[in-house]
Motif scaffolding. Structure first.
Motif, short mmCIF file in Angstrom:
data_model
loop_
_atom_site.label_atom_id
_atom_site.label_comp_id
_atom_site.label_asym_id
_atom_site.label_seq_id
_atom_site.Cartn_x
_atom_site.Cartn_y
_atom_site.Cartn_z
N THR A 1 0.83 -1.21 0.00
CA THR A 1 0.00 0.00 0.00
C THR A 1 0.86 1.26 0.00
OG1 THR A 1 -1.73 -1.17 1.22
CG2 THR A 1 -1.81 1.23 1.23
N ALA A 2 1.89 1.27 0.86
CA ALA A 2 2.78 2.43 0.91
C ALA A 2 3.48 2.66 -0.43
CB ALA A 2 3.82 2.24 2.02
N TYR A 3 3.94 1.57 -1.05
CA TYR A 3 4.63 1.71 -2.34
C TYR A 3 3.68 2.22 -3.42
CZ TYR A 3 7.34 0.50 -6.47
OH TYR A 3 8.02 0.56 -7.67
N LEU A 4 2.47 1.69 -3.46
CA LEU A 4 1.51 2.11 -4.48
C LEU A 4 1.12 3.58 -4.31
CD1 LEU A 4 -0.85 -0.99 -4.77
CD2 LEU A 4 0.90 -0.23 -6.38
N VAL A 5 0.94 4.00 -3.06
CA VAL A 5 0.59 5.40 -2.81
C VAL A 5 1.71 6.31 -3.30
CG1 VAL A 5 0.26 7.12 -1.00
CG2 VAL A 5 -0.96 4.95 -0.88
N GLU A 6 2.96 5.96 -3.00
CA GLU A 6 4.08 6.79 -3.45
C GLU A 6 4.21 6.75 -4.97
OE1 GLU A 6 8.64 7.79 -2.11
OE2 GLU A 6 7.88 5.76 -1.80
N ALA A 7 4.01 5.58 -5.57
CA ALA A 7 4.11 5.47 -7.03
C ALA A 7 3.05 6.33 -7.72
CB ALA A 7 3.97 4.01 -7.45
N ILE A 8 1.83 6.29 -7.22
CA ILE A 8 0.75 7.10 -7.80
C ILE A 8 1.03 8.58 -7.62
CG2 ILE A 8 -1.70 7.68 -7.57
CD1 ILE A 8 -2.18 4.74 -6.84
N SER B 1 8.80 5.61 1.19
CA SER B 1 7.56 4.94 1.62
C SER B 1 7.86 3.62 2.30
CB SER B 1 6.65 4.70 0.41
OG SER B 1 7.26 3.84 -0.53
N PHE B 2 8.89 2.88 1.82
CA PHE B 2 9.25 1.61 2.46
C PHE B 2 9.79 1.84 3.87
CE2 PHE B 2 9.85 -1.12 -1.56
CZ PHE B 2 8.55 -1.60 -1.43
N GLN B 3 10.55 2.89 4.08
CA GLN B 3 11.06 3.18 5.41
C GLN B 3 9.92 3.51 6.37
OE1 GLN B 3 14.25 6.11 5.26
NE2 GLN B 3 14.85 5.40 3.23
N LEU B 4 8.99 4.32 5.89
CA LEU B 4 7.84 4.68 6.72
C LEU B 4 6.98 3.45 6.99
CD1 LEU B 4 6.13 6.94 8.02
CD2 LEU B 4 5.00 7.24 5.83
N ALA B 5 6.72 2.68 5.94
CA ALA B 5 5.88 1.48 6.11
C ALA B 5 6.56 0.46 6.99
CB ALA B 5 5.58 0.87 4.74
N GLY B 6 7.89 0.37 6.91
CA GLY B 6 8.62 -0.59 7.74
C GLY B 6 8.45 -0.31 9.21
N LEU B 7 8.50 0.97 9.58
CA LEU B 7 8.34 1.35 10.98
C LEU B 7 6.92 1.04 11.46
CD1 LEU B 7 9.53 2.63 13.49
CD2 LEU B 7 8.88 4.88 12.61
N VAL B 8 5.93 1.35 10.62
CA VAL B 8 4.54 1.03 10.97
C VAL B 8 4.35 -0.48 11.08
CG1 VAL B 8 2.14 1.15 10.18
CG2 VAL B 8 3.63 3.14 9.91
N ALA B 9 4.92 -1.22 10.13
CA ALA B 9 4.74 -2.67 10.11
C ALA B 9 5.37 -3.34 11.33
CB ALA B 9 5.34 -3.25 8.83
N LYS C 1 14.08 14.00 14.26
CA LYS C 1 14.05 15.13 13.32
C LYS C 1 14.08 14.65 11.87
CE LYS C 1 16.36 18.28 16.55
NZ LYS C 1 17.48 19.20 16.77
N THR C 2 13.28 13.62 11.59
CA THR C 2 13.25 13.06 10.23
C THR C 2 11.88 13.22 9.57
OG1 THR C 2 12.70 10.89 11.16
CG2 THR C 2 15.04 11.35 10.74
N THR C 3 11.00 13.99 10.18
CA THR C 3 9.66 14.14 9.61
C THR C 3 9.70 14.79 8.23
OG1 THR C 3 9.42 16.21 10.84
CG2 THR C 3 8.49 14.21 11.83
N THR C 4 10.72 15.61 7.98
CA THR C 4 10.82 16.29 6.68
C THR C 4 11.35 15.37 5.59
OG1 THR C 4 13.02 17.11 7.28
CG2 THR C 4 11.13 18.54 7.75
N PHE D 1 10.01 12.66 4.62
CA PHE D 1 8.91 11.95 3.97
C PHE D 1 7.91 12.95 3.39
CE2 PHE D 1 10.36 9.43 7.62
CZ PHE D 1 10.83 8.31 6.95
N SER D 2 7.35 12.59 2.25
CA SER D 2 6.34 13.42 1.61
C SER D 2 5.07 13.43 2.46
CB SER D 2 6.05 12.89 0.21
OG SER D 2 4.87 13.46 -0.30
N ARG D 3 4.54 14.61 2.75
CA ARG D 3 3.31 14.70 3.52
C ARG D 3 2.13 14.10 2.76
NH1 ARG D 3 3.47 20.97 4.95
NH2 ARG D 3 4.44 20.92 2.89
N ALA D 4 2.10 14.30 1.45
CA ALA D 4 1.01 13.74 0.65
C ALA D 4 1.04 12.21 0.68
CB ALA D 4 1.11 14.24 -0.79
N VAL D 5 2.25 11.64 0.56
CA VAL D 5 2.38 10.17 0.62
C VAL D 5 1.99 9.66 1.99
CG1 VAL D 5 4.01 8.26 0.51
CG2 VAL D 5 4.13 10.10 -1.19
N ALA D 6 2.45 10.35 3.05
CA ALA D 6 2.14 9.90 4.41
C ALA D 6 0.63 9.93 4.68
CB ALA D 6 2.87 10.78 5.42
#
Length: 518
Positions: free
Chosen positions: A72-79, A96-104, A151-154, A156-161
């Protein structure tokens, strides 16, 4: 099935007879053919790869969650890259994989700790949307805390997140729905991974168990039964103890041979001494041991051991809402009802004017009803009926001659309920909850319908789970009210903010919410 007496049968013959009765019927009628007999024994003995199969099914559930989150994270970023920059994202470890990995990691570890991926959990609870939604929100809370601390919130894309946050939970639902469906189809009565249980108890208790439970429907296989013999109450205590010891020794031997996963002791809890002996006997075998006190267990599916101070007990029901849940629900009520009253002020004024022009009488109708903890209060409604002096309360019926022309429109569209926003601000009602009934109805139905009064354990609402499911309007029979009460109790037992929001949306958008409105 024999009922054992006392000393008329030799101990050796009694032991042999008991052994035969403790075994499933398949043992007592084993075919003569060697291969067929081997198959019969294999049907009840544990399979060699049984544990691996169960572990594989549980692992498949965990992997499906992981794949759903990452894909899902990859598809959102790809779109996003396709439409925003007209380019494809680079292969490899994307943001997106880094963000999704932490959530997962948080989702999977929490589910493992909660035993969410066990076969039994999926067979009994299946999709628990409230638990999944709470975990998803908690995971994103962790992501925000970690991002702020590092201090890594910047990065990641806010739209993707945001897109990932909104689509990830539905993807988890869909993935779990597919995998759980596959698990349930594989867990047939002949499946090697199904739970194998052994029953122990007196003849009447075991007969009651089989009469009230379908093992196949429960995804269980009863591989053995050990009957305990009743002793004539006139016999000496030493005779009873010796007979019980003999029965339990034989039962333990059978359990050691069959190697079930679980042993259920069906002895009534009133026979405390017998239960103690059974527990002492079966704690010696490598199987999970369960006490089952009877049908009361089936009324409360979420039983758990709880402690209050240093006192232990079986908790059969929690408080309807905790303090934090009450505060959250009340905050939502105050904010939304205040906003609604401001935004709807022109509509409310127009309705009030139409009511005055349509028929003589007051704009509002106020009726005494029971609220939280059965405290009476006056509920506000737009008047939809003609004013009658000294009228006795009578529930509105279809094509009721007392309903005014404007009142008919208000009732069909639920607009007559809008003044109850005032009750919400006053703390007498909530936006969502069981609908309050007239005092006369409450007294009548409370005497005739079980657990009716439990509806008053939470604040009454302008709308509710029963209403959005079409259960509103005239109640011609007790069955009509029972259906409504069952939906109200479902709401109380499964409350969440998300359920409240869902009901509010359905109240406006669902066609069922307007069914039977008159």
């Amino acid at each position: 099935m024999s009922h054992y007496g006392t000393n008329q049968v030799s101990p050796r013959h009694t032991a042999s007879q008991m052994f035969q009765q403790r075994l499933p019927e398949i043992y007592q009628t084993l075919p003569a053919a060697r291969d067929t007999r081997r198959d019969a024994w294999a049907a009840v003995l544990p399979r060699r790869w049984r544990g691996a199969i169960r572990f594989g099914l549980s692992t498949a559930l965990a992997v499906s969650d992981l794949v759903a989150i990452l894909v899902t994270a990859y598809l959102v970023e790809a779109i996003y890259y396709e439409f925003a920059f007209d380019q494809q994202i680079a292969t490899g470890m994307t943001g997106s994989f880094q963000l999704a990995g932490l959530v997962a990691v948080f989702v999977l570890l929490t589910n493992v700790v909660r035993d969410e991926y066990s076969i039994e959990t999926q067979l009994t609870r299946g999709l628990h949307r409230r638990r999944m939604a709470s975990l998803w929100l908690a995971a994103w809370g962790i992501v925000l805390v970690v991002g702020f601390a590092t201090k890594t919130t910047t990065d990641f894309s806010r739209a993707v997140a945001i897109g990932f946050f909104l689509t990830g939970l539905p993807a988890l639902y869909l993935s779990r729905l597919v995998i759980v469906g596959l698990v349930r189809r594989t867990m047939t009565s002949g499946s090697p991974s199904i739970s194998r249980i052994h029953l122990v108890g007196f003849e009447e208790d075991i007969a009651s168990f089989h009469a009230n439970n379908d093992a196949q429907a429960l995804n269980l296989r009863v591989i053995g039964t050990s009957y305990l013999r009743r002793v004539d109450p006139r016999e000496d205590a030493s005779v009873r103890q010796a007979q019980m010891s003999e029965d339990l020794d034989l039962a333990v031997s059978v359990v050691r041979f069959l190697r079930p996963d679980d042993v259920f002791i069906l002895v009534p809890w009133t026979d405390a001494a017998d239960i103690e002996r059974c527990v002492d006997a079966f704690l010696r075998v490598p199987a999970a041991l369960h006490l089952r006190p009877g049908s009361v267990m089936d009324r409360f599916p979420d039983l758990k051991l709880a402690r209050v101070g240093r006192l232990s007990g079986i908790n059969i029901g929690r408080r309807p809402l905790t303090f934090s849940e009450i505060a959250l629900k009340r905050g939502l009520d105050v904010v939304l009802s205040a906003i609604a009253l401001v935004l709807l002020a022109p509509l409310l004024a127009s309705i009030a004017l139409l009511i005055k022009l349509d028929s003589p009488g007051p704009v509002f109708f106020r009726q005494r009803r029971y609220g939280f903890n059965q405290q009476a209060f006056g509920v506000f409604k737009f008047r939809s009926m003609k004013t009658e002096q000294n009228a006795v309360f009578r529930q509105a019926t279809r094509n009721d001659s007392r309903i005014t022309r404007i009142g008919a429109i208000l009732r069909r569209t639920n607009l007559d309920e809008l003044p109850q926003l005032i009750n919400v601000l006053m703390g007498e009602m909530s936006l969502v909850g069981p609908r309050p009934h007239a005092l006369a109805h409450d007294r009548s139905f409370e005497r005739r319908i079980a657990l009716y009064a439990r509806r008053h354990n939470v604040m009454p609402g302008i709308t509710g789970w029963a209403q959005v499911n079409g259960l509103r309007g005239e109640t011609l029979t007790d069955l009509d009210m029972e259906r409504r009460v069952n939906h109200d109790l479902h709401y109380i037992d499964n409350w969440s903010v998300w359920l409240d929001i869902q009901i509010m949306i359905q109240t406006i958008a669902s066609r069922r919410a307007y069914r039977n409105a008159r």
